[in-house]
Design a protein around this motif. Structure first.
Motif, short mmCIF file in Angstrom:
data_model
loop_
_atom_site.label_atom_id
_atom_site.label_comp_id
_atom_site.label_asym_id
_atom_site.label_seq_id
_atom_site.Cartn_x
_atom_site.Cartn_y
_atom_site.Cartn_z
N VAL A 118 0.31 6.06 4.30
CA VAL A 118 -0.68 5.78 3.25
C VAL A 118 -1.91 6.67 3.43
CG1 VAL A 118 -2.36 4.06 2.46
CG2 VAL A 118 0.05 3.43 2.72
N GLN A 165 -1.09 10.56 3.09
CA GLN A 165 -0.91 11.00 1.71
C GLN A 165 -2.22 11.00 0.93
OE1 GLN A 165 2.00 12.10 0.39
NE2 GLN A 165 0.96 12.61 -1.52
N ALA A 166 -2.99 9.94 1.10
CA ALA A 166 -4.16 9.75 0.23
C ALA A 166 -5.44 10.37 0.78
CB ALA A 166 -4.36 8.26 -0.01
N VAL A 204 0.79 4.11 -2.97
CA VAL A 204 0.34 5.48 -2.71
C VAL A 204 1.46 6.51 -2.94
CG1 VAL A 204 -0.54 7.03 -0.90
CG2 VAL A 204 -1.47 4.73 -1.14
N GLU A 244 0.84 -1.20 0.00
CA GLU A 244 0.00 0.00 0.00
C GLU A 244 0.88 1.25 0.00
OE1 GLU A 244 -3.10 -0.55 -0.32
OE2 GLU A 244 -3.62 -2.44 0.66
N LEU A 275 -9.51 2.50 0.34
CA LEU A 275 -8.35 2.08 -0.46
C LEU A 275 -8.83 1.40 -1.75
CD1 LEU A 275 -5.93 0.66 2.27
CD2 LEU A 275 -5.50 2.62 0.78
N PHE A 294 -7.74 3.06 -5.16
CA PHE A 294 -6.59 2.37 -5.74
C PHE A 294 -6.90 0.99 -6.30
CE2 PHE A 294 -5.01 5.33 -2.49
CZ PHE A 294 -4.18 6.12 -3.27
#
Length: 562
Positions: free
Chosen positions: A311, A314-315, A223, A219, A357, A361
């Motif tokens: 993760v 950032q996302a 990311v 992950e 997620l 993604f």
């Protein structure tokens, strides 16, 4: 006076205990079984790992490998689903800004684990056994109940974490209650792996940690977090623009990382190595290698935690429910109803974390996340069961069969978990998780105060007792950690907005603080603060040897050779 005579007796008599020769490096020996059993008593320590000989070597990788195992089992508590949820919430609410809190909490955890390991190595007894022999009956039972509550709270998070992972992997086909039953069953199976060798069991835990590292590492690579921001958040102890939400999250990180039952667990796990406690050099060497191993293990666990924080920082930092809902709609996710159509900041848990997620993604990210959560939950459930066994055996001196002990400790922890799983929906567990974090935070003094008390007593640790620097720093760290966690408890209670609950909390807090004060007073005596034990000395007839006051509940056949 009698107590003084006892003190002289402890110094002068032949150092024999239960027929076992002891000396200054093995001042306490494990209590003998009160009854003769028909078959050998089966424990985790049925097999002990031999330590290879090395001549005039300051450091040996072969010896480090022989000592490797207990630290990694201990580190799994730093990777349980409760910690993972704290990590992802930290990233989503504060970005990279609280990574320094995670680093500091992990370092403090390492120092506390060092005390736990030293107690087990030097005395040959784990913390629950020492508490059993040191505290009077009533405080001992209360202490056991408090630690048991912490184990139950942790176990509920771990088992439900496994159940959530199974629900995600099965696309909702396995309900929460079924996931709990599956976890209970496979935990029983895995716990008996040590029948095939202790090292095989430790290797299995190593495999589960590797699965977590690969899953959450995937992950992280997917990311691509901002590395300069990550390093700044890790090493600059500052949180610009942070408010009450971020402060509460920082407190939650400390509470999630430092867990009370893990102190009891680590002090027991180190007994699995063959160390001659009569030999000062061997004891010192064991302490050194266990500390190195624990440092490596907690470094690995810290990296995995950083993967998760990074993760979500950032996302999903500053993402709104509306943005996530739109993205999930665009990708055809069946979970769009989890995110209401408003501009409130996104709130996630380990279930919603996997869903978002998957929305942003792709499905692979969701399933790999679920595999990581399953490995975290399964491994921590197993170590939690070991904690329960050690605590119950130590405090109550149980000599039951292995199956009976596993069944009892599992039943105590699993029954409330199963009830929650039956009556709660998988999508609405955040409130329960907050309550369990508060429950564990409240139990923290019942591990930290005893471990500092006993490792500071020369009558127990002899040459390995805490020095002045460790006493002062240990006292400050434990006071700080307990204060942080009490703040977390107060914030939670005040958020309930119920006068009746405020009254109940106030009444319970009086009894709670009274017992913490009792333990703290004994700890201060062990640390050498003589002004707090004057009354006890007069009452107990003790005019010298502060240690004897704290040892007045030792078994009559225990002899300490100073």
């Amino acid at each position: 006076m009698k107590a003084e005579q006892d003190g002289d007796l402890l110094e002068e008599d032949s150092p024999q205990e239960n027929g076992v020769q002891t000396n200054q490096y093995s001042s306490i020996s494990p209590p003998a079984s009160p009854v003769v059993e028909d078959e050998p008593f089966s424990t985790y320590f049925e097999e002990k790992v031999p330590i290879p000989e090395s001549v005039n070597q300051a450091f040996s990788f072969r010896k480090l490998w022989a000592f490797t195992g207990p630290g990694f089992l201990m580190s799994i508590a730093y990777l349980d689903p409760g910690n993972i949820e704290s990590d992802l919430q930290s990233g989503a609410k504060a970005g990279f800004k609280l990574l320094w809190v995670l680093l500091g909490a992990t370092i403090i955890g390492l120092l506390l684990q060092r005390l736990a390991a030293r107690l087990g190595v030097v005395t040959g007894m784990h913390l629950a056994e020492v508490c059993n022999r040191q505290y009077p009956t009533v405080p001992r039972i209360i202490l056991w109940l408090m630690v048991e509550m912490a184990i139950i709270g942790s176990d509920m998070q771990e088992v439900i974490g496994c159940a959530i992972a199974l629900n995600l992997l099965s696309v909702g086909r396995i309900p929460l209650w079924a996931g709990v039953l599956i976890t209970i069953t496979d935990t029983f199976v895995f716990l008996f792996l040590d029948k095939y060798g202790l090292r095989k069991l430790e290797a299995f835990f190593g495999f589960l940690i590797t699965v977590m590292a690969i899953s959450f590492g995937y992950e992280y690579v997917l990311v691509k977090p901002d590395q300069p921001q990550l390093l700044k958040g890790m090493f600059v102890p500052y949180c610009s623009g942070c408010g009450p939400v971020q402060l509460e999250q920082a407190v939650g990180i400390v509470g999630a990382v430092i867990m009370p039952h893990n102190i009891y667990l680590h002090s027991a796990l180190v007994k699995s190595r063959e160390v001659d406690r009569k030999n000062k050099k061997e004891v010192k060497e064991a302490n050194k290698y266990f500390f190195i191993e624990s440092t490596i293990a907690l470094f690995v666990s810290f990296l995995i935690n950083v993967f998760v924080v990074a993760v979500f920082a950032q996302a999903f930092y500053n993402k709104t429910n509306m943005q996530v809902n739109e993205e999930c709609n665009a990708t055809g996710s069946p979970h769009t109803d989890l995110f209401p159509l408003n501009n409130d900041t996104l709130e996630v848990d380990i279930y919603k974390g996997g869903v978002v997620l998957g929305c942003f993604f792709g499905p692979a990210a969701l399933y790999i996340w679920a595999i990581g959560i399953l490995a975290a939950g399964q491994s921590s459930t197993m170590t939690g069961t070991y904690s329960g066994q050690f605590v119950m055996e130590g405090f109550l001196n149980l000599r039951w069969s292995r199956f009976a002990r596993v069944l009892l400790t599992r039943s105590i922890a699993i029954t409330p978990t199963l009830l929650v799983a039956i009556f709660q929906d998988v999508q609405h567990l955040t409130g329960m998780n907050d309550f369990l974090n508060v429950l564990q935070s409240m139990q923290l003094p019942f591990a930290l105060i005893p471990i500092l008390t006993f490792t500071s007593l020369k009558s127990i640790m002899n040459d390995f007792a805490n020095g002045l620097a460790w006493k002062i720093s240990g006292g400050i760290v434990i006071l700080m950690v307990c204060a942080i966690n009490m703040y977390f408890v107060v914030v939670y209670v005040t958020s309930l907005n119920s006068v009746a609950l405020y009254v109940i909390a106030a009444l319970l807090s009086v009894a709670y603080l009274g017992f913490v004060g009792y333990l703290a007073r004994h700890c201060l005596i062990a640390l050498g603060v003589s002004c707090v034990d004057c009354g006890s000395r007069m009452q107990m007839g003790l005019s010298r040897h502060t240690d004897i006051y704290l040892l007045n509940d030792m078994d009559s056949d225990t002899v300490v050779d100073r």
